[in-house]
Design an enzyme around this catalytic site. Structure first.
Site, short mmCIF file in Angstrom:
data_model
loop_
_atom_site.label_atom_id
_atom_site.label_comp_id
_atom_site.label_asym_id
_atom_site.label_seq_id
_atom_site.Cartn_x
_atom_site.Cartn_y
_atom_site.Cartn_z
CE LYS A 32 -0.97 1.69 3.80
NZ LYS A 32 -1.38 2.01 5.17
CB THR A 33 3.64 2.40 2.18
OG1 THR A 33 2.89 2.15 3.38
CG2 THR A 33 4.45 3.66 2.35
CG ASP B 266 -1.98 5.69 4.33
OD1 ASP B 266 -2.58 4.69 3.89
OD2 ASP B 266 -0.89 5.64 4.91
CD GLU B 267 -3.65 2.75 7.58
OE1 GLU B 267 -4.70 2.09 7.51
OE2 GLU B 267 -2.52 2.22 7.70
CD GLN C 138 -5.12 -4.49 7.47
OE1 GLN C 138 -4.28 -4.44 8.37
NE2 GLN C 138 -4.79 -4.34 6.20
NE ARG D 69 -1.27 -7.49 11.01
CZ ARG D 69 -1.25 -6.66 9.97
NH1 ARG D 69 -0.29 -5.78 9.84
NH2 ARG D 69 -2.19 -6.73 9.04
#
Length: 768
Positions: A43-44, A268-269, A299, A645
């Site tokens: 994503k980043t 973002d997010e 998420q 994770r």
């Protein structure tokens, strides 16, 4: 040569490093775009490349792009990556200096800015870039327009302590009991209103309800007025004030100015945005509609602090014609782990849908272990970690994820016993928590009255109206008599040197301490601790506290009682606590990380261990009671976050029994276990603890999944699957003898002779 002409000659080699979905997210520049970025899908990388691509293609200058992150760390990382990317582009052009990159244009919102400013080359420390958190960007805007909302441009931003102190002053002025209506509780309501973009004038009677006797809207107005007088605002005001300005028809040119300026918006997010942030973004995007939001609805785990998952779910409604790009190729986890996570999250109805996959190794299946009780769970986890160490897995690459903070105690103590270096991330160790230190202090004074540090900690906890002057008087008497605070207070009371309410309160306190000390000879230390916490008013203090933290503190106190059960005497327990606290040395080497699922978001480890997958614990009963289906779906998203994770291995544990507030309780496996696809899970459970069913749950499979791991039945029967009937006498290893009162397939409702009535699996008992 124009900027556009320069950029057409450039090679966009950075696009070659992207997969097809990432490249689509980067190159779809026009119109609204929602990038559904699954865990570990880069994503980043996609977001920063998109920002750099806008600049390198000449689509926009730095000051024409609004880039919003949720943390300052994320903003700095984005700046670093984009800077490196642009620097690389500049160097790749033969003879093209770095100054050939876009430069900032005049700010249309500042008429006094010198026109020569437009000739300055861009650098990342200049104010030309609009890249930062919601609060930092809103604060930057508000300082330009502060006068409109009654502030000066040099306003102060108050921290939480200042906010609470200010609200407490207002409560005192209104003659409102701050014990009955704690400032932290009331501030929580005010901040939630601000997060929803609601100023005082928009709070209706229906919205306010009967909180604080219906006076809260008035307190909100007075709080805001007091902030204006102080030329201050809190964090919630930064966005709220800008929303007020943007909504005001008289200030239409201000909103229009920002809408004209920001040709592109990157967020973002997005799944973690609250209503106020959503409204702010939507207003700013109305002209160009070139808004790109990156997030993962699967998420969204912060609903308890105001995040609104509906913001991402209704993106296509808010921005008709929006392009949806799904990033599904995962670069972190093995396929077995991803398939297990996909299987669980597929049961949520409130989601846009995606399916993570990996081009890498299939890896090992998710290991599901069922154990007899919580103590055995901690022991097996410790043994698992030692085995991983023997196989050269670094401790720093192992994480233990818990749903509730009180779960950490068992693992902290077990790891200390087996000398496994560890740390508790984003939270204090169990015995460092305020409520546990307070409880221990009471017990320390009972055992050792001359323990001044413990005595001073509890003399006014809960609040007994003991002022600083009285405390000072006791200290002076102790120093003068060269004795302890306890003895000094006793002497002051004997000599009649304390009067009125203070005398009565401290006299009752000393009498209680003496009585509890006497009870220690006749009662178990566990029962004494219960009595002390109840009679002192300490448990009642947290029961009356309506802040979000109170429920967790009460759970920790229950776990504290559990800890006492493990020792033969109070002296042994207090010595153990001292040794545990002393063992908190700062390891210079690697450590296992213990943390909650919420703290783990954004992190990754080679191995993730997830204990406590039982109904009521995970999913949390409190979350389901308070929020119903929405609470259950957020709990399921937490499970998804936990699984994703893990890079190489994931272990899930559940216990058949747990010690809760000193009493054993039988546990049912979490419903999430039933949702794990069977072909991606390996079950390793003790005999009688776990039954791997082969028939569908609830009378049929759900959404095409295979046979469930755990069966849930809704139809009671007169006889259990193993032949137990109502009236049978049975024996349970923990609860002793009892009589079957009801059956529900393989679950029995048993009235035990000494342990009371409990529901247990039929495999846990035998006929007696």
């Amino acid at each position: 040569m124009t900027l556009v002409a320069q950029t057409t000659a450039r090679s966009f080699s950075y696009l070659e490093a992207l997969n097809p979905a990432q490249r689509e997210a980067v190159e779809t520049l026009d119109g609204p775009v929602l990038v559904l970025a699954g865990a570990g899908t880069g994503k980043t990388k996609a977001l920063t490349t998109r920002l750099g691509h806008l600049l390198s293609t000449g689509r926009a200058y730095p000051g024409e792009i609004l880039s919003v992150t949720f943390t300052n760390k994320a903003a700095q990382e984005m700046k670093r990556r984009v800077s490196a990317m642009l620097d690389g582009i500049g160097k790749s052009q033969a003879g093209a200096p770095a100054a050939a990159l876009p430069v900032e244009q005049p700010d249309p919102l500042r008429s006094n800015r010198a026109s020569a400013d437009s000739l300055r080359p861009y650098n990342f420390t200049g104010e030309g870039w609009w890249l930062g958190t919601f609060h930092s960007l809103a604060a930057r805007m508000l300082r330009r327009h502060a006068e409109i909302v009654g502030l000066k441009s040099n306003f102060t931003i108050l921290d939480e302590d200042d906010q609470l102190r200010l609200l407490k002053q207002l409560l005192e002025a209104e003659n409102i009991d701050s014990k009955k209506f704690p400032p932290r509780l009331l501030m929580g309501f005010i901040q939630r209103w601000k997060d929803r973009g609601l100023p005082p004038e928009r709070i209706t009677a229906a919205e306010a309800g009967d909180i604080a006797g219906g006076i809260l809207p008035k307190l909100y107005r007075e709080y805001q007025e007091r902030l204006r007088i102080l030329n201050a605002c809190d964090f919630g005001d930064l966005l709220l004030h800008m929303l007020t300005i943007f909504r005001d028809p008289r200030q239409a040119e201000i909103l229009a100015g920002y809408q004209n300026r920001f040709k592109y918006i990157l967020v973002d997010e997005y799944q973690d945005t609250n209503t106020g942030q959503y409204l702010w973004l939507r207003l700013l995007a109305q002209k160009h509609k070139n808004i790109c939001c990156v997030g993962d609805d699967d998420q969204s785990i912060y609903g308890w602090r105001g995040a609104e998952i509906g913001n991402i779910l209704k993106f296509e409604q808010d921005f008709p014609g929006a392009k949806i790009v799904r990033l599904e190729q995962n670069y972190r986890s093995t396929q077995h782990i991803l398939s297990a996570a996909n299987g669980v999250i597929a049961h949520n109805k409130g989601r846009l849908g995606k399916n993570l996959w990996s081009a890498g190794q299939t890896g090992e299946k998710v290991i599901l272990r069922g154990v007899w009780d919580g103590m055995q769970e901690a022991a097996q986890v410790a043994e698992q970690i030692e085995d991983l160490q023997r196989h050269k897995v670094a401790l720093s690459q192992i994480a233990v994820l818990v749903r509730a903070a009180h779960q950490t105690r068992a693992f902290e103590e077990r790891f200390i016993k087996q000398s496994i270096p560890h740390k508790v991330l984003a939270g204090m160790r169990f015995y460092e928590r305020q409520e546990i230190r307070d409880a221990i202090a009471y017990l320390r004074v009972i055992v050792q009255p001359d323990d001044d540090l413990a005595f001073e900690r509890i003399i006014n906890v809960p609040k007994r109206g003991i002022g600083a002057a009285t405390i000072q008087k006791i200290h002076v008497a102790a120093r003068g008599g060269k004795t302890s605070l306890h003895n000094a207070l006793a002497a002051l009371l004997d000599r009649g040197e304390l009067a009125g309410k203070t005398k009565d309160t401290l006299g009752a306190f000393m009498q209680n301490m003496g009585r509890w000390r006497g009870l220690l000879r006749d009662l178990s230390h566990v029962e004494l601790a219960r009595i002390v916490l109840d009679e002192s008013g300490y448990t009642g203090m947290w029961q009356a506290d309506k802040t979000p933290e109170a429920a967790g503190r009460l759970e920790n106190l229950k776990e504290f009682i559990n800890a006492l059960n493990e020792f033969d005497s109070l002296d042994m327990f207090l010595e153990h606590v001292s040794l545990v606290m002393d063992a908190d040395e700062k390891f210079s080497g690697e450590q296992v990380t213990i943390m909650t699922y919420h703290a783990a978001k954004g992190l990754e480890f080679d191995v993730v261990i997830m204990p406590g997958w039982e109904e009521g614990l995970f999913p949390s009963q409190r979350a389901m009671d308070e929020n119903g289906l929405a609470g259950l779906e957020e709990e399921r998203r937490l499970a998804y976050v936990g699984l994703t994770r893990a890079r190489k291995r994931a272990y899930i544990y559940f216990a058949a029994n747990r010690l809760i507030y000193g009493s054993w309780a039988s546990c049912l496996p979490s419903r999430f276990l039933d949702e794990l696809p069977k072909e991606h899970v390996e079950v390793a459970a003790e005999t009688g603890v776990y039954k791997n069913q082969h028939q569908p749950a609830y009378g049929g499979g759900t959404r095409g999944r295979t046979a469930p791991l755990v069966e849930y039945s809704t139809q009671p029967s007169l006889e259990s699957e193993s032949g137990f009937t109502v009236g049978d006498r049975v024996f349970h290893q923990k609860f002793g003898h009892g009589t079957v009162a009801a059956t529900d397939n393989d679950k029995l409702d048993i009235k035990f002779d000494t342990a009371g009535r409990k529901k247990v699996m039929d495999s846990f008992v035998k006929k007696s």
